[in-house]
Design a protein around this motif. Structure first.
Motif, PDB file in Angstrom:
ATOM      1  N   LEU A 102       0.908  -1.121  -0.412  1.00 48.43           N
ATOM      2  CA  LEU A 102      -0.201   0.157   0.004  1.00 48.43           C
ATOM      3  C   LEU A 102       1.073   1.317   0.206  1.00 48.43           C
ATOM      4  CD1 LEU A 102      -2.912   1.079   0.349  1.00 48.43           C
ATOM      5  CD2 LEU A 102      -2.567   1.085   2.910  1.00 48.43           C
ATOM      6  N   SER A 103       2.085   1.178   0.587  1.00 48.16           N
ATOM      7  CA  SER A 103       2.552   2.255   0.691  1.00 48.16           C
ATOM      8  C   SER A 103       3.582   2.675  -0.444  1.00 48.16           C
ATOM      9  CB  SER A 103       3.331   2.195   2.161  1.00 48.16           C
ATOM     10  OG  SER A 103       4.792   1.079   1.705  1.00 48.16           O
ATOM     11  N   VAL A 104       3.763   1.748  -1.466  1.00 51.05           N
ATOM     12  CA  VAL A 104       4.387   1.716  -2.714  1.00 51.05           C
ATOM     13  C   VAL A 104       3.437   2.471  -3.191  1.00 51.05           C
ATOM     14  CG1 VAL A 104       5.637   0.174  -4.356  1.00 51.05           C
ATOM     15  CG2 VAL A 104       6.590  -0.220  -1.786  1.00 51.05           C
ATOM     16  N   PHE A 105       2.406   1.737  -3.593  1.00 54.50           N
ATOM     17  CA  PHE A 105       1.272   1.888  -4.541  1.00 54.50           C
ATOM     18  C   PHE A 105       0.617   3.790  -3.717  1.00 54.50           C
ATOM     19  CE2 PHE A 105      -3.076   3.555  -5.478  1.00 54.50           C
ATOM     20  CZ  PHE A 105      -3.904   2.958  -6.443  1.00 54.50           C
ATOM     21  N   VAL A 106       1.149   4.082  -3.169  1.00 56.70           N
ATOM     22  CA  VAL A 106       0.694   5.452  -2.173  1.00 56.70           C
ATOM     23  C   VAL A 106       1.938   6.164  -3.338  1.00 56.70           C
ATOM     24  CG1 VAL A 106       0.412   7.725  -1.532  1.00 56.70           C
ATOM     25  CG2 VAL A 106      -0.698   4.706  -0.419  1.00 56.70           C
ATOM     26  N   ALA A 107       3.064   6.313  -3.117  1.00 56.84           N
ATOM     27  CA  ALA A 107       4.114   6.413  -3.303  1.00 56.84           C
ATOM     28  C   ALA A 107       4.389   7.039  -4.850  1.00 56.84           C
ATOM     29  CB  ALA A 107       5.536   5.889  -2.900  1.00 56.84           C
ATOM     30  N   ALA A 108       3.745   6.284  -5.626  1.00 55.36           N
ATOM     31  CA  ALA A 108       3.935   6.004  -7.229  1.00 55.36           C
ATOM     32  C   ALA A 108       2.530   6.180  -7.799  1.00 55.36           C
ATOM     33  CB  ALA A 108       3.302   4.613  -7.924  1.00 55.36           C
ATOM     34  N   CYS A 109       1.326   7.028  -6.769  1.00 50.62           N
ATOM     35  CA  CYS A 109       0.536   8.014  -7.429  1.00 50.62           C
ATOM     36  C   CYS A 109       0.914   9.230  -6.972  1.00 50.62           C
ATOM     37  CB  CYS A 109      -0.807   7.229  -6.484  1.00 50.62           C
ATOM     38  SG  CYS A 109      -1.481   5.708  -6.872  1.00 50.62           S
ATOM     39  N   ARG A 110       1.574   9.468  -6.561  1.00 56.33           N
ATOM     40  CA  ARG A 110       1.846  11.092  -6.281  1.00 56.33           C
ATOM     41  C   ARG A 110       2.272  11.640  -7.911  1.00 56.33           C
ATOM     42  NH1 ARG A 110       1.882  12.619  -1.090  1.00 56.33           N
ATOM     43  NH2 ARG A 110       2.558  10.147   0.325  1.00 56.33           N
ATOM     44  N   ASP A 111       3.280  11.064  -9.024  1.00 61.24           N
ATOM     45  CA  ASP A 111       3.624  11.391  -9.937  1.00 61.24           C
ATOM     46  C   ASP A 111       2.188  11.255 -10.387  1.00 61.24           C
ATOM     47  OD1 ASP A 111       6.170  11.654  -9.232  1.00 61.24           O
ATOM     48  OD2 ASP A 111       6.640   9.348  -9.483  1.00 61.24           O
ATOM     49  N   PHE A 112       1.054  10.413 -10.188  1.00 58.34           N
ATOM     50  CA  PHE A 112       0.022  10.962 -11.696  1.00 58.34           C
ATOM     51  C   PHE A 112      -0.948  12.034 -11.482  1.00 58.34           C
ATOM     52  CE2 PHE A 112      -4.481   9.427 -12.635  1.00 58.34           C
ATOM     53  CZ  PHE A 112      -4.503   9.234 -13.844  1.00 58.34           C
ATOM     54  N   LEU A 113      -1.106  12.338 -12.477  1.00 58.81           N
ATOM     55  CA  LEU A 113      -1.772  14.436 -12.566  1.00 58.81           C
ATOM     56  C   LEU A 113      -3.256  13.495 -12.170  1.00 58.81           C
ATOM     57  CD1 LEU A 113      -2.067  17.600 -13.773  1.00 58.81           C
ATOM     58  CD2 LEU A 113      -2.223  16.240 -15.674  1.00 58.81           C
ATOM     59  N   PRO A 114      -3.778  13.930 -10.848  1.00 58.87           N
ATOM     60  CA  PRO A 114      -5.008  14.064 -10.503  1.00 58.87           C
ATOM     61  C   PRO A 114      -6.192  14.492 -11.768  1.00 58.87           C
ATOM     62  CG  PRO A 114      -4.117  15.265  -8.764  1.00 58.87           C
ATOM     63  CD  PRO A 114      -3.051  15.457 -10.013  1.00 58.87           C
ATOM     64  N   ARG A 115      -7.403  13.290 -11.906  1.00 56.26           N
ATOM     65  CA  ARG A 115      -8.132  13.576 -13.342  1.00 56.26           C
ATOM     66  C   ARG A 115      -9.151  13.035 -12.550  1.00 56.26           C
ATOM     67  NH1 ARG A 115      -6.154   9.966 -18.566  1.00 56.26           N
ATOM     68  NH2 ARG A 115      -8.214  11.080 -19.608  1.00 56.26           N
ATOM     69  N   GLY A 116     -10.527  13.345 -13.239  1.00 52.46           N
ATOM     70  CA  GLY A 116     -11.707  13.235 -13.386  1.00 52.46           C
ATOM     71  C   GLY A 116     -12.551  12.044 -14.128  1.00 52.46           C
ATOM     72  N   LEU A 117     -13.208  11.686 -14.304  1.00 52.91           N
ATOM     73  CA  LEU A 117     -14.125  10.154 -14.909  1.00 52.91           C
ATOM     74  C   LEU A 117     -14.117  11.283 -16.358  1.00 52.91           C
ATOM     75  CD1 LEU A 117     -15.045   7.206 -15.634  1.00 52.91           C
ATOM     76  CD2 LEU A 117     -16.911   8.197 -14.514  1.00 52.91           C
ATOM     77  N   ARG A 118     -13.681  11.009 -17.641  1.00 58.27           N
ATOM     78  CA  ARG A 118     -13.816  10.957 -18.807  1.00 58.27           C
ATOM     79  C   ARG A 118     -15.738  10.817 -18.769  1.00 58.27           C
ATOM     80  NH1 ARG A 118     -10.979   7.740 -20.796  1.00 58.27           N
ATOM     81  NH2 ARG A 118      -9.406   9.413 -21.966  1.00 58.27           N
ATOM     82  N   ARG A 119     -16.143  12.132 -19.142  1.00 56.34           N
ATOM     83  CA  ARG A 119     -17.567  12.178 -19.355  1.00 56.34           C
ATOM     84  C   ARG A 119     -18.355  11.762 -20.720  1.00 56.34           C
ATOM     85  NH1 ARG A 119     -19.967  17.818 -16.774  1.00 56.34           N
ATOM     86  NH2 ARG A 119     -18.699  18.127 -17.284  1.00 56.34           N
ATOM     87  N   GLY A 120     -17.261  11.683 -21.807  1.00 55.61           N
ATOM     88  CA  GLY A 120     -16.767  11.587 -23.649  1.00 55.61           C
ATOM     89  C   GLY A 120     -16.518   9.828 -22.773  1.00 55.61           C
ATOM     90  N   GLU A 121     -17.178   9.268 -24.370  1.00 60.68           N
ATOM     91  CA  GLU A 121     -17.174   7.462 -24.225  1.00 60.68           C
ATOM     92  C   GLU A 121     -15.696   7.686 -25.487  1.00 60.68           C
ATOM     93  OE1 GLU A 121     -17.664   4.745 -22.760  1.00 60.68           O
ATOM     94  OE2 GLU A 121     -19.297   5.704 -21.363  1.00 60.68           O
TER      95      GLU A 121
END
Length: 237
Positions: A102-121
């Motif tokens: 879990l700690s490894v996963f959270v550390a990896a997520c810090r480099d991911f640009l936050p985004r919302g769910l795309r509304r267009g398919e």
């Protein structure tokens, strides 16, 4: 950093939330398909966490949606052991199986640009494209840019094949020579490096603007035009 946690059982939820808080991550909790969709449409997240018993036993979750989320976001499957109170994490961003996943996963997520769910398919489409790290000169023939193509596109962005070194958050200009003369401003939302997984390498781009010619082509391809306003800059008074 904000995460979305899909879990129904109370004890597991409390344990997961406490562990994420200790790692410096806030989280929203979804216990049903409706709560999941509401959260994804109104908030931006760095990653998604799935409680295994919840997604296996709860029948109202759309399996296609869960699979799509796992493709778009860093994701992990969690299991809470009530006997030992331990958390086990499984996923490509967790490293080798261990209680530190879990700690490894959270550390990896810090480099991911936050985004919302795309509304267009997304629509599968191989559109010729040229990627630029700086705005291209008017009238150039693509020399100096990376000539490539899209694998899919929506009214909010596209995925473009690329083996070049990109980073989440990079600014990029993408030309569609068969569609529009002007390059489209975009940002790298996620990056699939070459050789890391058995997946197509490239970049997921978020459009920062939609030129009229591109908008018309997206409508022709079947993308939902009601989402164009989300990806376009604010209109001038």
């Amino acid at each position: 950093m904000r995460m979305l946690l899909v879990v129904r059982e109370c004890r597991a939820r409390e344990r997961f939330v406490a562990a994420l808080s200790a790692l410096g991550a806030e989280c929203d909790v979804a216990a049903s398909a409706r709560e999941l969709l509401t959260a994804m449409r109104h908030c931006r997240y760095n990653g998604v966490l799935f409680d295994v018993p919840t997604i296996v036993r709860t029948k109202d979750f759309d399996r296609k949606l869960l699979h799509a989320l796992a493709e778009v976001y860093p994701s992990v499957r969690l299991r809470h052991d009530p006997a030992t109170d331990a958390i086990f994490a499984l996923g490509s961003e967790c490293g080798p199986g261990s209680r530190d996943g879990l700690s490894v996963f959270v550390a990896a997520c810090r480099d991911f640009l936050p985004r919302g769910l795309r509304r267009g398919e997304r629509v599968d489409a191989a559109l010729p494209a040229v990627l630029w790290r700086v705005p291209p000169r008017p009238g150039c023939d693509g020399t100096g840019g990376e000539k490539t193509c899209t694998t899919n596109i929506s009214s909010l962005g596209c995925f473009v094949f690329s083996t070049a070194p990109w980073a989440v958050g990079d600014s990029v200009w993408v030309e569609f020579p068969d569609i529009a003369r002007e390059a489209v401003r975009a940002k790298v939302a996620w990056h699939e490096p070459w050789g890391c997984r058995r997946a197509i390498p490239g970049v997921g781009l978020t459009f920062l603007e939609i030129p009229a010619a591109l908008g018309e082509e997206l409508v022709r391809l079947g993308c939902d035009p009601t989402d164009f306003e989300v990806a376009s800059p604010p209109k001038r008074p």
